[in-house]
Design a protein around this motif. Sequence first.
Motif, PDB file in Angstrom:
ATOM      1  N   SER A   1      -3.518   9.000  -0.483  1.00  0.00           N
ATOM      2  CA  SER A   1      -3.322   8.591   0.903  1.00  0.00           C
ATOM      3  C   SER A   1      -3.428   7.081   1.036  1.00  0.00           C
ATOM      4  O   SER A   1      -4.052   6.394   0.210  1.00  0.00           O
ATOM      5  CB  SER A   1      -4.360   9.259   1.806  1.00  0.00           C
ATOM      6  OG  SER A   1      -5.645   8.699   1.579  1.00  0.00           O
ATOM      7  N   ARG A   2      -2.852   6.566   2.111  1.00  0.00           N
ATOM      8  CA  ARG A   2      -2.899   5.121   2.348  1.00  0.00           C
ATOM      9  C   ARG A   2      -4.341   4.682   2.616  1.00  0.00           C
ATOM     10  O   ARG A   2      -4.737   3.582   2.229  1.00  0.00           O
ATOM     11  CB  ARG A   2      -1.999   4.754   3.537  1.00  0.00           C
ATOM     12  CG  ARG A   2      -1.870   3.249   3.749  1.00  0.00           C
ATOM     13  CD  ARG A   2      -0.686   2.936   4.665  1.00  0.00           C
ATOM     14  NE  ARG A   2      -0.550   1.491   4.839  1.00  0.00           N
ATOM     15  CZ  ARG A   2      -1.018   0.799   5.867  1.00  0.00           C
ATOM     16  NH1 ARG A   2      -1.657   1.439   6.845  1.00  0.00           N
ATOM     17  NH2 ARG A   2      -0.843  -0.511   5.948  1.00  0.00           N
TER      18      ARG A   2
ATOM     19  N   THR B   1       0.804  -1.219   0.000  1.00  0.00           N
ATOM     20  CA  THR B   1       0.000   0.000   0.000  1.00  0.00           C
ATOM     21  C   THR B   1       0.834   1.264   0.000  1.00  0.00           C
ATOM     22  O   THR B   1       0.476   2.252  -0.659  1.00  0.00           O
ATOM     23  CB  THR B   1      -0.948   0.008   1.214  1.00  0.00           C
ATOM     24  OG1 THR B   1      -0.187  -0.176   2.414  1.00  0.00           O
ATOM     25  CG2 THR B   1      -1.981  -1.098   1.100  1.00  0.00           C
ATOM     26  N   ARG B   2       1.966   1.242   0.707  1.00  0.00           N
ATOM     27  CA  ARG B   2       2.797   2.460   0.747  1.00  0.00           C
ATOM     28  C   ARG B   2       3.396   2.736  -0.632  1.00  0.00           C
ATOM     29  O   ARG B   2       3.486   3.888  -1.062  1.00  0.00           O
ATOM     30  CB  ARG B   2       3.891   2.328   1.813  1.00  0.00           C
ATOM     31  CG  ARG B   2       3.358   2.447   3.241  1.00  0.00           C
ATOM     32  CD  ARG B   2       4.480   2.478   4.263  1.00  0.00           C
ATOM     33  NE  ARG B   2       3.986   2.723   5.610  1.00  0.00           N
ATOM     34  CZ  ARG B   2       3.450   1.791   6.397  1.00  0.00           C
ATOM     35  NH1 ARG B   2       3.381   0.537   5.970  1.00  0.00           N
ATOM     36  NH2 ARG B   2       3.011   2.107   7.612  1.00  0.00           N
TER      37      ARG B   2
ATOM     38  N   THR C   1      -6.991   5.853   1.253  1.00  0.00           N
ATOM     39  CA  THR C   1      -7.641   5.720  -0.050  1.00  0.00           C
ATOM     40  C   THR C   1      -7.377   4.349  -0.645  1.00  0.00           C
ATOM     41  O   THR C   1      -8.282   3.669  -1.140  1.00  0.00           O
ATOM     42  CB  THR C   1      -7.154   6.821  -1.009  1.00  0.00           C
ATOM     43  OG1 THR C   1      -7.573   8.093  -0.521  1.00  0.00           O
ATOM     44  CG2 THR C   1      -7.706   6.628  -2.412  1.00  0.00           C
ATOM     45  N   VAL C   2      -6.116   3.904  -0.580  1.00  0.00           N
ATOM     46  CA  VAL C   2      -5.749   2.594  -1.121  1.00  0.00           C
ATOM     47  C   VAL C   2      -6.409   1.484  -0.320  1.00  0.00           C
ATOM     48  O   VAL C   2      -6.947   0.522  -0.880  1.00  0.00           O
ATOM     49  CB  VAL C   2      -4.221   2.426  -1.146  1.00  0.00           C
ATOM     50  CG1 VAL C   2      -3.841   1.048  -1.673  1.00  0.00           C
ATOM     51  CG2 VAL C   2      -3.585   3.521  -1.988  1.00  0.00           C
TER      52      VAL C   2
ATOM     53  N   CYS D   1       0.717   4.178  -2.757  1.00  0.00           N
ATOM     54  CA  CYS D   1       0.500   5.599  -2.453  1.00  0.00           C
ATOM     55  C   CYS D   1       1.526   6.465  -3.182  1.00  0.00           C
ATOM     56  O   CYS D   1       1.204   7.535  -3.714  1.00  0.00           O
ATOM     57  CB  CYS D   1       0.604   5.843  -0.949  1.00  0.00           C
ATOM     58  SG  CYS D   1      -0.673   5.016   0.016  1.00  0.00           S
ATOM     59  N   ARG D   2       2.770   5.998  -3.186  1.00  0.00           N
ATOM     60  CA  ARG D   2       3.834   6.780  -3.832  1.00  0.00           C
ATOM     61  C   ARG D   2       3.602   6.866  -5.344  1.00  0.00           C
ATOM     62  O   ARG D   2       3.769   7.927  -5.956  1.00  0.00           O
ATOM     63  CB  ARG D   2       5.186   6.127  -3.547  1.00  0.00           C
ATOM     64  CG  ARG D   2       6.385   6.921  -4.106  1.00  0.00           C
ATOM     65  CD  ARG D   2       7.668   6.149  -3.984  1.00  0.00           C
ATOM     66  NE  ARG D   2       7.667   4.961  -4.834  1.00  0.00           N
ATOM     67  CZ  ARG D   2       7.901   4.996  -6.155  1.00  0.00           C
ATOM     68  NH1 ARG D   2       8.122   6.148  -6.752  1.00  0.00           N
ATOM     69  NH2 ARG D   2       7.891   3.884  -6.841  1.00  0.00           N
TER      70      ARG D   2
END
Length: 497
Positions: free
Chosen positions: A59-60, A49-50, A62-63, A53-54
């Motif tokens: 935002s995390r 997830t991080r 959102t994912v 996000c990148r």
Amino acid sequence: MPAAHVNQIIAALPLDRAAAEPLFRQLYGAIRAAILDGRLSPGMRLPPTREFCRLLGVSRQTVLNAYAQLAAEGYLDGTVGRGTFISADVPLPVSAPAPPAASAPGLLRPLSARGQGVVAAMRQVAFHRGPLRAFRVGMPRIDHFPFDVWNRLEARRWRRPDHHFGYSDPAGFLPLRELLCVYLKASRGIHCTPQQIVITSGSQQALFLLSTILLAPGDCAWMESPGYRGASGPLRAAGAKVFPVPVDAQGLDVAHGVAHCPQAKLAYVTPSHQLPLGVSMSLPRRLALLAWAAQNKAWVVEDDYDSEYRYTGAPLASLQSLDRDGCVVYVGTLSKVMFPGLRLGYMVAPPALAESLVQAKAVMDRHTAIVPQMALADFIAEGHFGRHIRRTRDSNAERRDALVRGIASELDEQLACGPADSGLDLCAYFRGGHDEETVSRAGLAQGVELRPLGHYADPLAGPACIAPPGLLLGFAAIPPAEMAHGLQVLGRILRGR
């Protein structure tokens, strides 16, 4: 697939930060689309997830929200410590040949024969389009309706929800059917019980129900010609063979029907005010029609679409009031008395048929919307219905007189008026050799609706079933200034100016 390639797919997912749709919903939709079209295949591991996000700058949370929705729908599998994967249960997309670039997507397969019949049945029916203008037919005067009263009655019902707000009786709201019994007896001479009345979503639904359950494919049905094309549509959709029967000054020519199609199982008639010619069926014709129906065990559908608006005396007694053999199904509508958007109509069926119609109605839409029925019952019970009919009858008579006077003073050498004692429209015949379609197109180009009488003729009918050239002119909804303008335009067209 290498992680770098997966990252490229993720980074290319479309997100619109200016859109009203939340980002997590956009992300969910984009990932789902990529799975379904094969860009992300079963078993493929998604980035942490991080990393996600990148790549997308979101935002995390959102994912996580998008992942949760996809997992709930079976698109993703996740295991703590192993990561998130495209579910192995998602089938691979089946490739299909791309359609030609210039063509629109077609049906997966052709419609069924029944479906084609239903679609084609109403193709020739003219629908109202655009703003109101002279001389739109079949349109009541809406600005006379007491919408403030109606809004109050509906609001009162909404404030008092009770058991009626669940699923309702397919036959309709019982208090409304009881009130209609009283009204129809007083105004149309109809003797019936509430159990004989079925509330429908307009008369068109009633005609479709009757065509469907009373006729088998291949059965013959008499249809007035010229006549209401919206009635022949349901007959044809049911697979019936529509037999056009001519109309003269006494209404449907029963002898013609008996001589040429005695085996018919149903006859559709508008005896009180024939559409479009405006004549009323004579008593001898009514009795002959009922005698034929009784002898041949045929049904008669009486469409009484605007009988409230008779300007030279009381409304005529219904055909149903003469029926002693249970042949006639009376169809009424509230579109012409109230307003078309209400979509409420009703049938009065012989006792032996009523329950079958109720069950058929339940198959079609379970029941008609209940709150408008409740408001209408209150509208009738409190006297608003009777007052509204009297007010609009007077208004319609004034506008009918204005149209007749206008034709007499401006177009007497061009048009001859047909019967004008009932209804919302006036039939007018050409005195000269005008082409209906040419006149109609010229009127529309100048902002005036002119409905040719030929529109109402059955396309398969012979010369006896086709009215002389002319127009049907609506007057009830047309303000005097618009009517005067329409007559001026029509005069210029007919005189070739």
